[in-house]
Write a protein that holds these residues in place. Structure first.
Motif, PDB file in Angstrom:
ATOM      1  N   GLN A   1       0.743  -1.023  -0.216  1.00  0.00           N
ATOM      2  CA  GLN A   1      -0.302  -0.243  -0.075  1.00  0.00           C
ATOM      3  C   GLN A   1       0.990   1.312   0.008  1.00  0.00           C
ATOM      4  OE1 GLN A   1      -2.310   0.381   3.565  1.00  0.00           O
ATOM      5  NE2 GLN A   1      -4.043   1.579   2.064  1.00  0.00           N
ATOM      6  N   HIS A   2       1.988   1.009   0.930  1.00  0.00           N
ATOM      7  CA  HIS A   2       2.999   2.511   0.538  1.00  0.00           C
ATOM      8  C   HIS A   2       3.670   2.787  -0.151  1.00  0.00           C
ATOM      9  CE1 HIS A   2       6.829   4.339   1.436  1.00  0.00           C
ATOM     10  NE2 HIS A   2       6.152   5.330   2.065  1.00  0.00           N
TER      11      HIS A   2
ATOM     12  N   GLN B   1       2.514   1.829  -3.337  1.00  0.00           N
ATOM     13  CA  GLN B   1       1.500   2.241  -4.161  1.00  0.00           C
ATOM     14  C   GLN B   1       0.899   3.938  -3.598  1.00  0.00           C
ATOM     15  OE1 GLN B   1      -1.344  -1.249  -3.352  1.00  0.00           O
ATOM     16  NE2 GLN B   1      -1.327  -1.495  -5.483  1.00  0.00           N
ATOM     17  N   THR B   2       0.491   4.367  -2.870  1.00  0.00           N
ATOM     18  CA  THR B   2      -0.261   5.739  -2.352  1.00  0.00           C
ATOM     19  C   THR B   2       1.365   6.612  -2.462  1.00  0.00           C
ATOM     20  OG1 THR B   2       0.237   4.774  -0.002  1.00  0.00           O
ATOM     21  CG2 THR B   2      -1.477   4.172  -1.168  1.00  0.00           C
ATOM     22  N   VAL B   3       2.452   6.049  -1.860  1.00  0.00           N
ATOM     23  CA  VAL B   3       3.102   6.827  -1.756  1.00  0.00           C
ATOM     24  C   VAL B   3       4.196   7.085  -2.617  1.00  0.00           C
ATOM     25  CG1 VAL B   3       5.325   7.664  -0.017  1.00  0.00           C
ATOM     26  CG2 VAL B   3       3.193   6.803   1.203  1.00  0.00           C
ATOM     27  N   LEU B   4       5.058   5.951  -3.533  1.00  0.00           N
ATOM     28  CA  LEU B   4       5.840   5.746  -4.323  1.00  0.00           C
ATOM     29  C   LEU B   4       5.196   6.174  -5.818  1.00  0.00           C
ATOM     30  CD1 LEU B   4       7.897   2.847  -2.344  1.00  0.00           C
ATOM     31  CD2 LEU B   4       8.635   5.487  -1.997  1.00  0.00           C
ATOM     32  N   ARG B   5       4.370   5.991  -5.513  1.00  0.00           N
ATOM     33  CA  ARG B   5       3.279   5.583  -7.081  1.00  0.00           C
ATOM     34  C   ARG B   5       4.055   4.821  -7.989  1.00  0.00           C
ATOM     35  NH1 ARG B   5      -0.722   9.053  -5.366  1.00  0.00           N
ATOM     36  NH2 ARG B   5      -0.233  10.718  -4.783  1.00  0.00           N
ATOM     37  N   ARG B   6       3.507   3.427  -7.674  1.00  0.00           N
ATOM     38  CA  ARG B   6       4.168   2.190  -7.746  1.00  0.00           C
ATOM     39  C   ARG B   6       2.688   1.639  -8.471  1.00  0.00           C
ATOM     40  NH1 ARG B   6       9.921   0.933  -8.456  1.00  0.00           N
ATOM     41  NH2 ARG B   6      10.521   2.608  -6.886  1.00  0.00           N
ATOM     42  N   SER B   7       2.968   1.225  -9.573  1.00  0.00           N
ATOM     43  CA  SER B   7       1.898  -0.320  -9.767  1.00  0.00           C
ATOM     44  C   SER B   7       2.358  -0.916 -10.835  1.00  0.00           C
ATOM     45  CB  SER B   7       0.478   1.114 -10.762  1.00  0.00           C
ATOM     46  OG  SER B   7       0.876   1.538 -11.945  1.00  0.00           O
TER      47      SER B   7
ATOM     48  N   LEU C   1       5.044  -2.412  -9.611  1.00  0.00           N
ATOM     49  CA  LEU C   1       4.901  -1.879  -8.310  1.00  0.00           C
ATOM     50  C   LEU C   1       5.405  -4.297  -7.629  1.00  0.00           C
ATOM     51  CD1 LEU C   1       3.740  -1.724  -5.662  1.00  0.00           C
ATOM     52  CD2 LEU C   1       1.655  -3.085  -6.454  1.00  0.00           C
TER      53      LEU C   1
END
Length: 220
Positions: free
Chosen positions: A83-84, A86-92, A96
Motif C-alpha cells: 500500500q505504501h 502504491q500510494t506514496v511511491l506511486r508504483r503500479s 510494483l
C-alpha cells in the motif's frame, strides 16, 4: 511425606538419558517470514513466537517438534508495504511487482521447521552422519508450502551427547547442501510415496532473499 514429594519432583525433572534438549530457534538474521516476533512487534496481538512454549523441552524418539512461522502477521506486513509503494511511491503494475520482489516480499506461503530424533527420519537424512552409542542424532528440516507444492528448502543433521542442549539457527543464506534423500525400496521409501522425498525447490527459493532458506543445528 515431604521426602516422597521431593523424590517425585526430582524424578520429573531428570532428563531422559536417550534424549536431547531443545533450546529454541534463532532467526534473528531473517527479515521476513520469521518464526519469532520481529523487533517492535512486542505485545502485538497478531504475532507470537513459535517456540515460546518449547524452550527446555526434552526431545525424544516419540516427540518430534514442529514450528510454523507467523504467516498471517507477515501477510499483513506485506499488504502495508504494498500500500505504501502504491500510494506514496506511486508504483503500479509490473513496476510494483518488481519493487516488491526487490524488497524480498516473495514466497509468502507457510514455513515449517520439523525437528526429530526418530530413526525413521534420521536413518535416511544425511546417512553419513552417524551417532555412536553415547550420542543422539538430530535432524532438522525446513519446509515451504507454496505454489501448490510442499517444498523441502533445507535440512541439517548433527550428533551430540545425550542430554545435550541445542538450538536451530535459521538464516536467509541459500543451503547448497540440500539433496534428494537416498532411495530405499518401494515398500520402505514412504517419504517418496507421499511426495516429500524429491528436491523440488522452485525459482521462488532463489528469490526469497529475506525469508528463511537455511536451518542449522547448533549445540549449546
Amino acid at each position: 511425606m515431604k521426602r516422597l514429594v521431593c523424590m517425585i519432583i526430582s524424578l520429573m525433572t531428570v532428563v531422559p538419558v536417550h534424549s536431547v534438549v531443545f533450546q529454541g530457534l534463532d532467526d534473528s538474521a531473517v527479515k521476513i517470514n520469521t518464526f519469532s516476533c520481529p523487533a517492535g512487534s512486542t505485545g502485538s496481538t497478531d504475532c507470537s513466537s513459535a517456540d515460546a512454549n518449547s524452550i527446555g523441552l526434552v526431545l525424544s524418539d516419540q516427540k518430534p517438534l514442529q514450528f510454523f512461522n507467523n504467516q498471517s502477521y507477515w501477510l499483513r506486513q506485506q499488504a502495508q508495504v504494498e500500500q505504501h509503494a502504491q500510494t506514496v511511491l506511486r508504483r503500479s503494475g509490473a513496476d510494483l511487482q518488481t519493487y516488491m520482489q526487490g524488497e524480498g516480499w516473495v514466497a509468502m506461503g507457510s514455513y515449517c521447521i520439523f525437528i526429530s530424533t526418530n530413526r525413521i527420519l534420521t536413518d535416511v537424512v544425511m546417512p553419513a552422519v552417524k551417532a555412536s552409542a553415547d550420542q543422539v542424532k538430530v535432524v532438522v528440516q525446513l519446509w515451504y508450502n507454496g505454489e501448490n507444492l510442499i517444498q523441502l528448502w533445507s535440512q541439517d543433521a548433527a550428533v551430540m551427547p545425550k542430554t545435550q542442549g541445542f538450538k536451530v539457527v535459521v538464516s536467509s543464506a541459500q543451503d547448497a547442501q540440500i539433496s534428494t534423500l537416498p532411495k530405499l525400496s518401494d515398500e520402505t521409501n514412504f517419504l517418496d510415496k507421499i511426495g516429500l522425498q524429491i528436491n523440488n525447490r522452485t525459482v521462488q527459493y532463489g528469490k526469497a532473499k529475506n525469508s528463511p532458506r537455511s536451518v542449522k543445528i547448533q549445540p549449546v
